[in-house]
Write a protein that holds these residues in place. Sequence first.
Motif, PDB file in Angstrom:
ATOM      1  N   ASP A   1       0.854  -1.182   0.000  1.00  0.00           N
ATOM      2  CA  ASP A   1       0.000   0.000   0.000  1.00  0.00           C
ATOM      3  C   ASP A   1       0.888   1.230   0.000  1.00  0.00           C
ATOM      4  O   ASP A   1       1.926   1.251   0.657  1.00  0.00           O
ATOM      5  CB  ASP A   1      -0.900   0.006   1.240  1.00  0.00           C
ATOM      6  N   PRO A   2       0.491   2.257  -0.731  1.00  0.00           N
ATOM      7  CA  PRO A   2       1.338   3.448  -0.790  1.00  0.00           C
ATOM      8  C   PRO A   2       1.366   4.162   0.562  1.00  0.00           C
ATOM      9  O   PRO A   2       0.506   3.954   1.404  1.00  0.00           O
ATOM     10  CB  PRO A   2       0.666   4.319  -1.845  1.00  0.00           C
ATOM     11  N   HIS A   3       2.370   4.989   0.723  1.00  0.00           N
ATOM     12  CA  HIS A   3       2.379   5.893   1.871  1.00  0.00           C
ATOM     13  C   HIS A   3       1.323   6.963   1.636  1.00  0.00           C
ATOM     14  O   HIS A   3       1.031   7.319   0.505  1.00  0.00           O
ATOM     15  CB  HIS A   3       3.726   6.595   1.984  1.00  0.00           C
ATOM     16  N   THR A   4       0.764   7.467   2.708  1.00  0.00           N
ATOM     17  CA  THR A   4      -0.135   8.611   2.528  1.00  0.00           C
ATOM     18  C   THR A   4       0.234   9.698   3.531  1.00  0.00           C
ATOM     19  O   THR A   4       0.814   9.428   4.586  1.00  0.00           O
ATOM     20  CB  THR A   4      -1.622   8.247   2.750  1.00  0.00           C
ATOM     21  N   VAL A   5      -0.123  10.903   3.144  1.00  0.00           N
ATOM     22  CA  VAL A   5       0.128  12.036   4.032  1.00  0.00           C
ATOM     23  C   VAL A   5      -1.021  13.028   3.811  1.00  0.00           C
ATOM     24  O   VAL A   5      -1.558  13.121   2.713  1.00  0.00           O
ATOM     25  CB  VAL A   5       1.505  12.662   3.722  1.00  0.00           C
ATOM     26  N   ASP A   6      -1.419  13.704   4.858  1.00  0.00           N
ATOM     27  CA  ASP A   6      -2.424  14.756   4.705  1.00  0.00           C
ATOM     28  C   ASP A   6      -1.704  16.079   4.497  1.00  0.00           C
ATOM     29  O   ASP A   6      -0.956  16.528   5.364  1.00  0.00           O
ATOM     30  CB  ASP A   6      -3.314  14.838   5.954  1.00  0.00           C
ATOM     31  N   ALA A   7      -1.928  16.680   3.338  1.00  0.00           N
ATOM     32  CA  ALA A   7      -1.241  17.921   2.995  1.00  0.00           C
ATOM     33  C   ALA A   7      -2.268  19.000   2.684  1.00  0.00           C
ATOM     34  O   ALA A   7      -3.446  18.714   2.515  1.00  0.00           O
ATOM     35  CB  ALA A   7      -0.328  17.695   1.791  1.00  0.00           C
ATOM     36  N   VAL A   8      -1.795  20.225   2.652  1.00  0.00           N
ATOM     37  CA  VAL A   8      -2.708  21.350   2.433  1.00  0.00           C
ATOM     38  C   VAL A   8      -2.496  21.920   1.032  1.00  0.00           C
ATOM     39  O   VAL A   8      -1.348  22.149   0.620  1.00  0.00           O
ATOM     40  CB  VAL A   8      -2.460  22.465   3.479  1.00  0.00           C
TER      41      VAL A   8
ATOM     42  N   THR B   1      -0.415  21.974  -6.195  1.00  0.00           N
ATOM     43  CA  THR B   1       0.775  21.941  -5.348  1.00  0.00           C
ATOM     44  C   THR B   1       0.309  21.989  -3.894  1.00  0.00           C
ATOM     45  O   THR B   1      -0.559  22.787  -3.548  1.00  0.00           O
ATOM     46  CB  THR B   1       1.671  23.152  -5.648  1.00  0.00           C
ATOM     47  N   PHE B   2       0.886  21.073  -3.093  1.00  0.00           N
ATOM     48  CA  PHE B   2       0.419  20.968  -1.716  1.00  0.00           C
ATOM     49  C   PHE B   2       1.613  21.009  -0.769  1.00  0.00           C
ATOM     50  O   PHE B   2       2.751  20.767  -1.182  1.00  0.00           O
ATOM     51  CB  PHE B   2      -0.365  19.663  -1.525  1.00  0.00           C
ATOM     52  N   GLY B   3       1.345  21.330   0.481  1.00  0.00           N
ATOM     53  CA  GLY B   3       2.439  21.455   1.433  1.00  0.00           C
ATOM     54  C   GLY B   3       2.074  20.875   2.787  1.00  0.00           C
ATOM     55  O   GLY B   3       0.913  20.558   3.056  1.00  0.00           O
TER      56      GLY B   3
ATOM     57  N   GLY C   1      -5.079  22.897   9.892  1.00  0.00           N
ATOM     58  CA  GLY C   1      -4.186  22.877  11.039  1.00  0.00           C
ATOM     59  C   GLY C   1      -3.831  21.471  11.489  1.00  0.00           C
ATOM     60  O   GLY C   1      -2.807  21.246  12.130  1.00  0.00           O
ATOM     61  N   GLU C   2      -4.679  20.487  11.127  1.00  0.00           N
ATOM     62  CA  GLU C   2      -4.429  19.107  11.546  1.00  0.00           C
ATOM     63  C   GLU C   2      -3.718  18.288  10.469  1.00  0.00           C
ATOM     64  O   GLU C   2      -3.560  17.077  10.609  1.00  0.00           O
ATOM     65  CB  GLU C   2      -5.752  18.430  11.918  1.00  0.00           C
ATOM     66  N   ALA C   3      -3.304  18.940   9.404  1.00  0.00           N
ATOM     67  CA  ALA C   3      -2.564  18.224   8.362  1.00  0.00           C
ATOM     68  C   ALA C   3      -1.193  17.825   8.904  1.00  0.00           C
ATOM     69  O   ALA C   3      -0.778  18.282   9.967  1.00  0.00           O
ATOM     70  CB  ALA C   3      -2.411  19.102   7.125  1.00  0.00           C
ATOM     71  N   ASP C   4      -0.494  16.975   8.158  1.00  0.00           N
ATOM     72  CA  ASP C   4       0.774  16.441   8.651  1.00  0.00           C
ATOM     73  C   ASP C   4       1.881  17.487   8.670  1.00  0.00           C
ATOM     74  O   ASP C   4       1.786  18.538   8.050  1.00  0.00           O
ATOM     75  CB  ASP C   4       1.203  15.252   7.795  1.00  0.00           C
ATOM     76  N   ARG C   5       2.953  17.112   9.403  1.00  0.00           N
ATOM     77  CA  ARG C   5       4.113  17.984   9.516  1.00  0.00           C
ATOM     78  C   ARG C   5       5.278  17.388   8.737  1.00  0.00           C
ATOM     79  O   ARG C   5       5.322  16.204   8.458  1.00  0.00           O
ATOM     80  CB  ARG C   5       4.503  18.160  10.988  1.00  0.00           C
TER      81      ARG C   5
END
Lengths: 533, 336
Positions: free
Chosen positions: A402-409, A428-430, A521-525
């Motif tokens: 399974d791919p990695h996932t991240v929550d980005a803005v 483009t996300f950050g 504000g709760e997206a990943d760091r």
Amino acid sequence: MRAFADLLERLVLTPSRNRKVELLAHYFRDRPDPDRGLGLAAITRDLDLPSVKPGLIRQLASEVTDEVLFALSYDYVGDLAETVALIWPSQADDGEAEITLEQVVETLANASRSQAPAALRRLLDTLGPSERYALIKLASGGLRIGVSARLAKQALADFGGKPVAEIEELWHGLKPPYRELFAWLEGRAQKPVSAAAAPFRPVMLSNALEERDTALITPDDYVAEWKWDGIRVQAVAEAGVRRIYSRTGDDISAAFPDVLEAMVFEGAIDGELLVGAPGDPESGTGTFSDLQQRLNRKSVSARELAKYPAFIRAYDLLVDDGEDLRALPLMDRRARLEAFVSGRDLARLDLSQLLEFESFEDLVALRADPPHAVIEGLMLKRRDAPYVPGRPKGPWFKWKRDPHTVDAVLMYAQRGHGKRSGYYSDFTFGVWRGADGASELVPVGKAYFGFTDAELKSLDKFVRDNTIERFGPVRSVRAEAGHGLVLEIAFEGLNRSSRHKSGVAMRFPRISRIRWDKPPGEADRLETLEALL
Amino acid sequence: MRPEELLRPAPQGLYCPPGDFYIDPVRPVARALITHGHADHARAGHGAVLATRHTLEIMAIRYGADFTKSRQVAEFGRAVSMNGVTVTFHPAGHVLGSAQIAVEKDGTRIVASGDYKRLADPTAETFEPVACDVFITEATFALPVFRHPSPSAEIAKLLASLRDFPDRAHLVGVYALGKAQRVIRLLRDNGWDRPIYIHGSLKALCDYYEGAGIALGELRPATVETLLKGAYGGEIVLGPPSAFNSPWVRRFPDPLIAFASGWMQIRQRMKQRGVELPLIISDHCDWDELTATIRDTGAPEIWVTHGREEALVRWCELNQLRARPLHLVGYEDEVE
């Protein structure tokens, strides 16, 4: 020269891959020999004009324009070749001088180093502005027009109605201007006989395993191997010639002298190029990020050779001492491969292990918990399948983790092209960086697929409703802790990157979910991503 | 009279103290002389406007009939006296009705040329060089890299693309005043006799040009009602560049984006704008034309405004001409 100049300009400005292929195919159709072949060679970087040195272009420009005006112009244009092409004091229009690409190439190829300046000056005087640009790009050897050799081969395949694998197979035996290739593609001649020593054999590729395929996978019919996260290569040593090819047939030998030197065999091996120490997969295999230090280089330093030694993990044996094994069933080839490897002292080579399993559930467990981070999943191969070029359905499956996932803005959106014209479709996300209270978003990637048409519409609407600034086709959108849009991004891996502000670059990022529900504000760091490196 | 006493830069625009008027003021003033109808030169809200008939009518179309309290038509070549200053309008060749304004008092003549071009153009009056003591020139394309090719050759590129991609709608970005009509006229002169589809915002000015005797052929509104989506394949559609970022574009099949502008000479600009087919068609002079015009006027002194002043001033120095940048604010060289 006009046609080649036009082609370059259109290729530079056409974002769509299919359109680029189409433009190239039109060029092959419309241009006579040898011009089309020379144009092709320029694009695939198989044209060598050693007498023109990079400094020469600048020197010629300084002879014909005021220094201050040149500096102001260069500053504005931003590209040396383009500045010189535009500023060159000639009144000629494109197409006015009926100079063919052949004449241009001949002139430059025949000029000695001392004759080159005068020859180039004469050509610049006679050609129009777009042609001058093409000439300078051609002469200085750096086209940088966003067209890979692979794309050019695809265009050849489309032009002649042949499978691209046949062109890849022939390619290394051919020389510019490729008359016999075009004759064959136009049906005027037989297929050229590959004259190359140690030629490339078109590779066999796999399909992604889908739910309905799982019933097929039994230990009686299939074997399983780890899918290593390097690059797929073909190592060929025949009649004193050694080459390493990428899976698309590009010769990448020059970047891997260490592997090349150790290819003390006669045959063709299909395997994965990795960095580290062969023989001990558990500890010795480096990451893709390490491998990247060795990729896309024309030469490699002693330091890099020592720090990132490369080797091949063999999957398959295609040719054994002149005998073509490709028609044999996989298990027969496997036996030959094992004998081939064990009978020799191959310092930069090891063998991909077959994995034991009794049921599909065993495979599920293996995939869920591979013993090494450089494994990206499982390969499932039919025991009785011959080695067939292309991507036949059934004999080989890949089953990735399974791919990695991240929550980005979401930070920026760019207008799409072609069928996506009028929609903001490139995103483009950050992620957050810095201490609490002083966090800022830092861009970590860009994605333009993974969503449905309906989702595209709602993303587009979000961008329009939340635009802060516009820069040409790009908009920045509101992205604050309390207001913005969170995108769940799936990706295959992460590399270190000094070119990105965040220091990381994602592989194959795509939008896996739109998190309308989640506050930015709760997206990943960024630390979350850095932990994956 | 010293030239600086006759015309000088002020926050509102170029000011003539003895005549008490401004040329192309960027803020409302009591008395304005307007060179041409582009929005950064012609603004609404002045007390009185002196301009050519076409410029006045174009301003009325853009801003409404009450764009100024009073107005006066300037005829080309006919002197008008304003508080003892003689003012004469001369064709500038930029867009329909565009003018250079010659300002003269006590034997000193300054020509404020506004925006101008030298290439032949059936949609604008032909530029006339005017002898003067000071020539005020624009500098939009004042770098030696700007050398515009023949517009017909650029149109040929568009027609060739239509042959290559007959299924794609060819969307050409053009500004509504001048460029739109010029591109249409060029298409007609190069043999394109099919209907041309236009974005709604171009209609009023195209109608105006037709009324002024400039035949544009059959123009149709580019609405979904006019044609089904698929039927736009192989057709030419003209619209303002801003429309290409809007949902308006979605009605066309796999559109190919072209843009007609002098900026299209620079690849970085093409890419920034997402242009697939650049058409170098400009309403301004290129470098060679700017420098030739400076020589044609015979002016010993050159004032340079909006654009790349530095390069043109440098050229003047190299050619033993007095020159200085004017640093007027408020003119957008991007809009071309």
